[in-house]
Design an enzyme around this catalytic site. Structure first.
Site, PDB file in Angstrom:
ATOM      1  N   LEU B 111       9.822 -22.459  -1.909  1.00 24.98           N
ATOM      2  CA  LEU B 111       8.499 -21.909  -2.211  1.00 24.98           C
ATOM      3  C   LEU B 111       7.633 -22.907  -2.990  1.00 24.98           C
ATOM      4  CD1 LEU B 111       9.651 -18.380  -3.471  1.00 24.98           C
ATOM      5  CD2 LEU B 111       8.363 -18.822  -1.348  1.00 24.98           C
ATOM      6  N   SER B 184       7.971 -25.877   4.248  1.00 27.97           N
ATOM      7  CA  SER B 184       8.639 -25.638   5.543  1.00 27.97           C
ATOM      8  C   SER B 184       9.293 -24.254   5.578  1.00 27.97           C
ATOM      9  CB  SER B 184       9.658 -26.750   5.830  1.00 27.97           C
ATOM     10  OG  SER B 184      10.549 -26.979   4.755  1.00 27.97           O
TER      11      SER B 184
END
Lengths: 280, 280
Positions: B111, B184
């Site tokens: 995150l 990602s």
């Protein structure tokens, strides 16, 4: 134990013996973690709440003295997140010192069949034998990976060169002597790549071979296909090649003989040596 | 003096004392310049006229034993030229020998605010101090260059990760320990990057920090904007993060304290060491 936000690296970087604590919920703090000007290391600065709230109206808010550089932040536009520049604790100069060389780009341009890949191979071999780290980015090979989504329309050709320019810039920043072997027929596109690099770090090598020589070689059989009309927009046949006006190095035939690969490579290596790229 | 087409490098590469001649117009020759199996060097093979004419109907015509590998050539489609793979005379193993390390990718996912950039910085510092060549590719920074044309629509996010995957593959091939620091969020995209690398060379590091911790840190002020509805599709708020199922390394809080940067970095360095990446 000192409690600092996890993103303040300065103490860690300047003193390995400091044991940093990482609070779960760092409360807003008046502390300023901007770059310690007495230190050469990079410090990542926390962004305070009032700074964050200002982001929504700022287009550019760069602070190059801190580790985070914020720009182009506009919540009304589409580019609204992740637009922050992170500096890191190991810089280009550190990598160059490690490698005993300077990162740069040798950009080999010319017609298909002009000998770009041949020079690239001889050059990487010659530099490697001198203990230098090189990497060859071949336009053909990049078409298989990074640029596999691109075709050969004019806008795709521009994007092809733009991306290669961005990648060679990264390699150069990594300290590598990056050798790009790409037809790159348009002056404007090549110059755009040059403009991304620090002054002097883009070394353009023009494979100045007559079209008839390249076409007679035709190593990929593409001229034959282009002349037969089976390939459209082929550089040198029905699409222009714009020769460089001020390339650093020009490779030409001597009389009517092309220089051997090692002679071409030595010309480039001598240039790199003279310009100091083969030492840190 | 031996006359060979300019693209036959074998003699040059295996014997520096051979003086090669370069004919202006190499005539079609029955000579076969395919790889000399008694030599470890790479030879670029001339493509004969009858091979060229076959290209128009071939989809795949690879010959990995030669320097040129031709595939996906289809003159009826749009991908009709420049689709040739060039091998070069300096291979990954040569660069690894020079660098005394093995090229690989450390892919740090997690995150926003989970500490990816912090770990990347500490890791590049730790490895550099051991004389290893590293390069950090930060998702934020790449958005300024290679991926500056991409926005945050779902298809752009996929393309963002795809391109980063291709670039880290190039760096790994160059022999560099490439550290990617990118949110990602989607498993599929990360796994696609993994699939591009040789087995073992993609080392996924999952920054497994609770959302509440990341949000409390909020170093870029982006969670605040996302909660206020000023950023849409923000990972962890109104867009999912899919945690890795089998990442090589997981970084978690110990008790309720996040590990210091140097501890996180050492965990990765120990892994690289154990797997042999810190030697040639």
């Amino acid at each position: 134990m000192i409690s600092v936000p996890y993103y303040s690296l300065n103490s860690f970087l300047t003193s390995k013996s400091t044991n940093l604590g990482f609070p779960n919920f760092p409360s807003p703090s008046p502390l300023n973690f901007r770059r310690n000007l007495t230190s050469s290391s990079t410090e990542l600065a926390p962004i305070k709440a009032n700074e964050a709230s200002r982001m929504s109206s700022l287009k550019i808010n760069s602070d190059e003295s801190s580790g985070l550089i914020r720009h182009e932040v506009s919540v009304n536009g589409r580019r609204s997140e992740n637009i922050v520049w992170h500096k890191c604790s190991v810089e280009k100069s550190d990598r160059q010192e490690l490698l005993k060389q300077k990162g740069c780009v040798v950009w080999i341009t010319g017609l298909s069949g002009s000998g770009k890949s041949t020079l690239a191979c001889a050059l990487t071999r010659g530099l490697h034998s001198r203990g230098k780290l090189t990497y060859v980015l071949d336009g053909d090979n990049v078409r298989h990976g990074l640029n596999s989504d691109l075709m050969f329309q004019p806008e795709d050709r521009v994007e092809n060169i733009r991306r290669i320019g961005e990648v060679v810039k990264l390699f150069s920043d990594a300290g590598v002597i990056c050798i790009a072997s790409v037809i790159s027929p348009y002056r404007k596109d090549r110059d755009a790549c040059r403009a991304k690099l620090p002054e002097g770090d883009f070394i353009e090598v023009f494979m100045d071979m007559p079209l008839c020589v390249c076409e007679a070689r035709d190593p990929k059989g593409l001229y034959k296909l282009a002349r037969a009309g089976k390939i459209k927009g082929f550089t040198g046949v029905d699409d222009p090649y714009e020769p460089p006006l001020n390339s650093e190095i020009v490779i030409q035939q001597e009389g009517e003989v092309c220089p051997p690969p090692e002679v071409m490579a030595e010309k480039v290596i001598s240039y790199l040596d003279a310009k100091g790229y083969l030492e840190a």
